[in-house]
Design a protein around this motif. Sequence first.
Motif, mmCIF file in Angstrom:
data_model
loop_
_atom_site.group_PDB
_atom_site.id
_atom_site.type_symbol
_atom_site.label_atom_id
_atom_site.label_comp_id
_atom_site.label_asym_id
_atom_site.label_seq_id
_atom_site.Cartn_x
_atom_site.Cartn_y
_atom_site.Cartn_z
ATOM 1 N N UNK A 25 0.832 -1.203 0.000
ATOM 2 C CA UNK A 25 0.000 0.000 0.000
ATOM 3 C C UNK A 25 0.870 1.258 0.000
ATOM 4 N N UNK A 26 1.959 1.257 0.787
ATOM 5 C CA UNK A 26 2.844 2.428 0.826
ATOM 6 C C UNK A 26 3.517 2.657 -0.520
ATOM 7 N N UNK A 27 3.943 1.582 -1.181
ATOM 8 C CA UNK A 27 4.593 1.725 -2.485
ATOM 9 C C UNK A 27 3.645 2.343 -3.505
ATOM 10 N N UNK A 28 2.409 1.881 -3.506
ATOM 11 C CA UNK A 28 1.452 2.412 -4.461
ATOM 12 C C UNK A 28 1.128 3.871 -4.169
ATOM 13 N N UNK A 29 1.006 4.228 -2.890
ATOM 14 C CA UNK A 29 0.773 5.625 -2.533
ATOM 15 C C UNK A 29 1.970 6.486 -2.930
ATOM 16 N N UNK A 30 3.163 5.914 -2.832
ATOM 17 C CA UNK A 30 4.376 6.652 -3.209
ATOM 18 C C UNK A 30 4.408 6.956 -4.702
ATOM 19 N N UNK A 31 3.951 6.014 -5.507
ATOM 20 C CA UNK A 31 4.164 6.093 -6.948
ATOM 21 C C UNK A 31 2.939 6.511 -7.746
ATOM 22 N N UNK A 32 1.767 6.540 -7.121
ATOM 23 C CA UNK A 32 0.538 6.856 -7.849
ATOM 24 C C UNK A 32 -0.089 8.140 -7.314
ATOM 25 N N UNK A 33 -0.909 8.799 -8.114
ATOM 26 C CA UNK A 33 -1.584 10.005 -7.634
ATOM 27 C C UNK A 33 -2.593 9.689 -6.537
ATOM 28 N N UNK A 183 11.189 -1.264 -15.946
ATOM 29 C CA UNK A 183 11.305 -1.534 -14.516
ATOM 30 C C UNK A 183 11.707 -0.257 -13.780
ATOM 31 N N UNK A 184 10.897 0.138 -12.818
ATOM 32 C CA UNK A 184 11.154 1.361 -12.053
ATOM 33 C C UNK A 184 11.894 1.066 -10.758
ATOM 34 N N UNK A 185 11.441 0.044 -10.023
ATOM 35 C CA UNK A 185 12.065 -0.225 -8.726
ATOM 36 C C UNK A 185 11.753 -1.641 -8.276
ATOM 37 N N UNK A 186 12.611 -2.153 -7.408
ATOM 38 C CA UNK A 186 12.357 -3.403 -6.708
ATOM 39 C C UNK A 186 12.490 -3.123 -5.219
ATOM 40 N N UNK A 187 11.422 -3.328 -4.485
ATOM 41 C CA UNK A 187 11.407 -3.069 -3.045
ATOM 42 C C UNK A 187 11.125 -4.378 -2.321
ATOM 43 N N UNK A 188 11.676 -4.514 -1.135
ATOM 44 C CA UNK A 188 11.449 -5.759 -0.395
ATOM 45 C C UNK A 188 11.139 -5.477 1.059
ATOM 46 N N UNK A 189 10.470 -6.449 1.664
ATOM 47 C CA UNK A 189 10.161 -6.380 3.085
ATOM 48 C C UNK A 189 10.402 -7.766 3.679
ATOM 49 N N UNK A 190 10.997 -7.783 4.862
ATOM 50 C CA UNK A 190 11.252 -9.030 5.586
ATOM 51 C C UNK A 190 10.297 -9.108 6.770
ATOM 52 N N UNK A 191 9.653 -10.246 6.926
ATOM 53 C CA UNK A 191 8.674 -10.389 8.002
ATOM 54 C C UNK A 191 8.595 -11.850 8.427
ATOM 55 N N UNK A 192 8.036 -12.041 9.601
ATOM 56 C CA UNK A 192 7.793 -13.413 10.079
ATOM 57 C C UNK A 192 6.403 -13.855 9.638
ATOM 58 N N UNK A 193 6.358 -15.048 9.081
ATOM 59 C CA UNK A 193 5.101 -15.618 8.614
ATOM 60 C C UNK A 193 4.618 -16.618 9.655
ATOM 61 N N UNK A 194 3.581 -16.262 10.381
ATOM 62 C CA UNK A 194 3.103 -17.105 11.481
ATOM 63 C C UNK A 194 2.162 -18.189 10.943
ATOM 64 N N UNK A 195 2.628 -19.432 10.988
ATOM 65 C CA UNK A 195 1.854 -20.571 10.469
ATOM 66 C C UNK A 195 2.041 -21.759 11.414
ATOM 67 N N UNK A 196 1.074 -21.951 12.301
ATOM 68 C CA UNK A 196 1.164 -23.025 13.274
ATOM 69 C C UNK A 196 1.000 -24.389 12.600
ATOM 70 N N UNK A 197 1.691 -25.389 13.140
ATOM 71 C CA UNK A 197 1.606 -26.741 12.594
ATOM 72 C C UNK A 197 0.155 -27.219 12.574
ATOM 73 N N UNK A 198 -0.552 -27.037 13.695
ATOM 74 C CA UNK A 198 -1.938 -27.513 13.781
ATOM 75 C C UNK A 198 -2.814 -26.821 12.745
#
Length: 260
Positions: A25-33, A183-198
């Motif tokens: 959402x932030x990337x789109x707000x940055x690059x779009x009107x 190609x204008x930009x490549x942006x990345x984000x690192x996060x924890x993906x919470x996925x319980x075994x059960x």
Amino acid sequence: MTYDRASLVYPDSRWIAGEVTDQLARLLRRDLPEAAKVLDLGGGTGRFAADMSSAGLRVCVCDISELMLREGRRRECIEHSVVANLTRLPYADNSFDGAIAAAVLHVIDDPLPALAEARRVVTPGGLLTIMFGRTPIEASAHQVITSMYRDAVGVRDTRFDADRRAALERSVYEALNRLGFTLQSTDEVTARQHERVADTIGYIEARAYDWTWGVSENEHRSVVRTLRSSGPSIVRRNGAREDALAVWRFHTWHQGDPGR
């Protein structure tokens, strides 16, 4: 491919960290009107649409599954939607300021027609943002459990193999260049993906994943029982985590005029 049969459990079984949807959402707000019109291609139940709408973008989710869109509306993730094949979008030329294709191109046999349609409906100078999927940093409990199931039933899902994904990315890049995108930009984000075994076992039991659909009911139940009895210990033995780190990358392309 339609995910009608998995629509009720799809949003939970494909949970994505809030940092990831916020970043898009932030990337789109940055690059779009301001108040830009954005088409969410293959957006399903609106995993990304909710945060984009909250950021002030006017979002329409397009998906081939009416039941997926209906579930997204029920969860108040989607305001505007249309049922359509991504290769035949029901919009006039230059209808949107931008479009996104997040974790959808790998389920399309030939992405080129869908990319060509995206080019047609996005205004010159507009944007197309693509996210292919996550890249694991740590061993994931989810990956261990899903691999156990697929190995047991003899199903190989090559869509997420490193070589297959690299080939898909290359073909998409080549197609976009031919279609006049830059190609204008490549942006990345690192996060924890919470996925319980059960939870993962529960989603498999509910056949939330398309690689379970062709397995007979008897075999399916038998493998699920095995997962419940031995899955947690195998996850621990592999040192896999229920909150594994992963990286998501967003590739943003300009349609035509890069100086917008």
